[in-house]
Design an enzyme around this catalytic site. Structure first.
Site, PDB file in Angstrom:
ATOM      1  N   HIS A  97       0.336   2.632 -11.788  1.00  0.00           N
ATOM      2  CA  HIS A  97      -0.337   2.125 -10.588  1.00  0.00           C
ATOM      3  C   HIS A  97      -0.221   0.602 -10.582  1.00  0.00           C
ATOM      4  CE1 HIS A  97      -3.362   1.079  -7.651  1.00  0.00           C
ATOM      5  NE2 HIS A  97      -3.278   2.327  -7.210  1.00  0.00           N
ATOM      6  N   GLU A 166       4.013   3.471  -3.340  1.00  0.00           N
ATOM      7  CA  GLU A 166       2.835   2.746  -2.859  1.00  0.00           C
ATOM      8  C   GLU A 166       3.174   1.270  -2.688  1.00  0.00           C
ATOM      9  OE1 GLU A 166      -1.058   4.773  -3.798  1.00  0.00           O
ATOM     10  OE2 GLU A 166      -0.580   3.679  -5.613  1.00  0.00           O
TER      11      GLU A 166
HETATM   12  C1  PEP Z   1      -4.234   3.390  -4.255  1.00  0.00           C
HETATM   13  O1  PEP Z   1      -4.776   2.417  -4.772  1.00  0.00           O
HETATM   14  O2  PEP Z   1      -3.614   4.208  -4.940  1.00  0.00           O
HETATM   15  C2  PEP Z   1      -4.325   3.567  -2.787  1.00  0.00           C
HETATM   16  C3  PEP Z   1      -3.454   4.326  -2.193  1.00  0.00           C
HETATM   17  O3  PEP Z   1      -5.341   2.906  -2.144  1.00  0.00           O
HETATM   18  P1  PEP Z   1      -5.706   2.914  -0.574  1.00  0.00           P
HETATM   19  O4  PEP Z   1      -5.515   4.297  -0.045  1.00  0.00           O
HETATM   20  O5  PEP Z   1      -7.150   2.501  -0.540  1.00  0.00           O
HETATM   21  O6  PEP Z   1      -4.797   1.938   0.067  1.00  0.00           O
END
Ligand code: PEP
Length: 248
Positions: A97, A166
């Site tokens: 992450h 992400e």
């Molecule tokens: C995360 O931190 O994995 C994430 C997807 O956060 P958010 O959905 O709040 O952007």
């Protein structure tokens, strides 16, 4: 194709927060689409054992948000190994992450984490993503390729790995990639994964500001096998509405 809705609670929750999972579980048990998706929740370590026990025979799967990269037990203060995580009944772990990368998780460490988590029978959700500056400088593909090829190996069991794309600029900001951006990026990720794993590819999720209002945008992108949901996973209503609106 099975879809994933993975809720990452980050630093949130106390024992009574289990009511959020109870509500999600009740929704799921009567949802006509329930066989099309899998729900995984990654609460903080403090809740892992209680939640894993409570949901052992239910359809919500519990995972951790991180794990230590080597050794079953060690003298490293506050470290938690995949062995310990698996031993209390959790089945998944996030690895890589951006919060943990920012705290010093290098590709070398991440490779060890993925390897060790797999050896301990955990399914790995491996997170990748470019930051705002990298995106601005058109470096997205090279950053993602590097994050993938430096960590994943063809000998890793692809069925036990899920890649979560992400973009860092999207996490917690309310900003999401456009449909075409995500279409291109997710096909690039799948193509890169197919090269690494030769036959087939792990599933690919999208994460970053997913909520009940924008989830429909992602529905048409066939490369996206589900979502890693941060903020919105702390509310049972929002999490349930994300699933409902995805299948609407
Ligand atoms: C995360 O931190 O994995 C994430 C997807 O956060 P958010 O959905 O709040 O952007």
């Amino acid at each position: 194709m099975m879809k994933y809705f993975i809720g990452n609670w980050k630093m949130f929750g106390v024992p009574r927060s289990i009511k959020i999972l109870n509500r999600i579980n009740s929704f799921r048990s009567t949802d006509s689409n329930r066989n099309k998706y899998r729900i995984v929740i990654t609460p903080p370590y403090t809740l892992l054992e209680t939640f894993a026990k409570k949901f052992r025979d239910k359809k919500i799967i519990i995972g951790s948000q991180n794990c230590y990269q080597k050794e079953k037990f060690s003298s490293n203060t506050a470290a938690i190994s995949p062995y310990m995580i698996r031993a209390i009944g959790a089945k998944y772990t996030l690895v890589g992450h951006s919060d943990n990368r920012a705290e010093g998780d290098t590709n070398t460490i991440l490779k060890d984490k993925v390897k060790f988590a797999l050896q301990n029978n955990l399914k790995v959700v491996f997170c990748i993503g470019e930051n705002k500056l990298e995106k601005k400088n058109n470096k997205t593909f090279s950053v993602l390729k590097n994050q993938l090829v430096k960590v994943l190996e063809s000998k890793f069991n692809k069925n036990n790995i899920i890649v979560a794309y992400e973009p860092i600029w999207s996490i917690g900001t309310g900003k999401i990639p456009s449909y075409y951006e995500l279409l291109n990026t997710s096909s690039f990720i799948k193509k890169t994964l197919k090269k690494i794993f030769k036959k087939g590819s792990p599933e690919v999720l999208y994460g970053g500001s997913v909520d009940e209002k924008n989830v429909h945008v992602f529905r048409e992108i066939k490369e996206i096998d589900g979502f890693l949901i941060g903020g919105a996973s702390k509310s049972s209503k929002k999490f349930i509405d994300i699933i409902k609106n995805y299948y609407r």
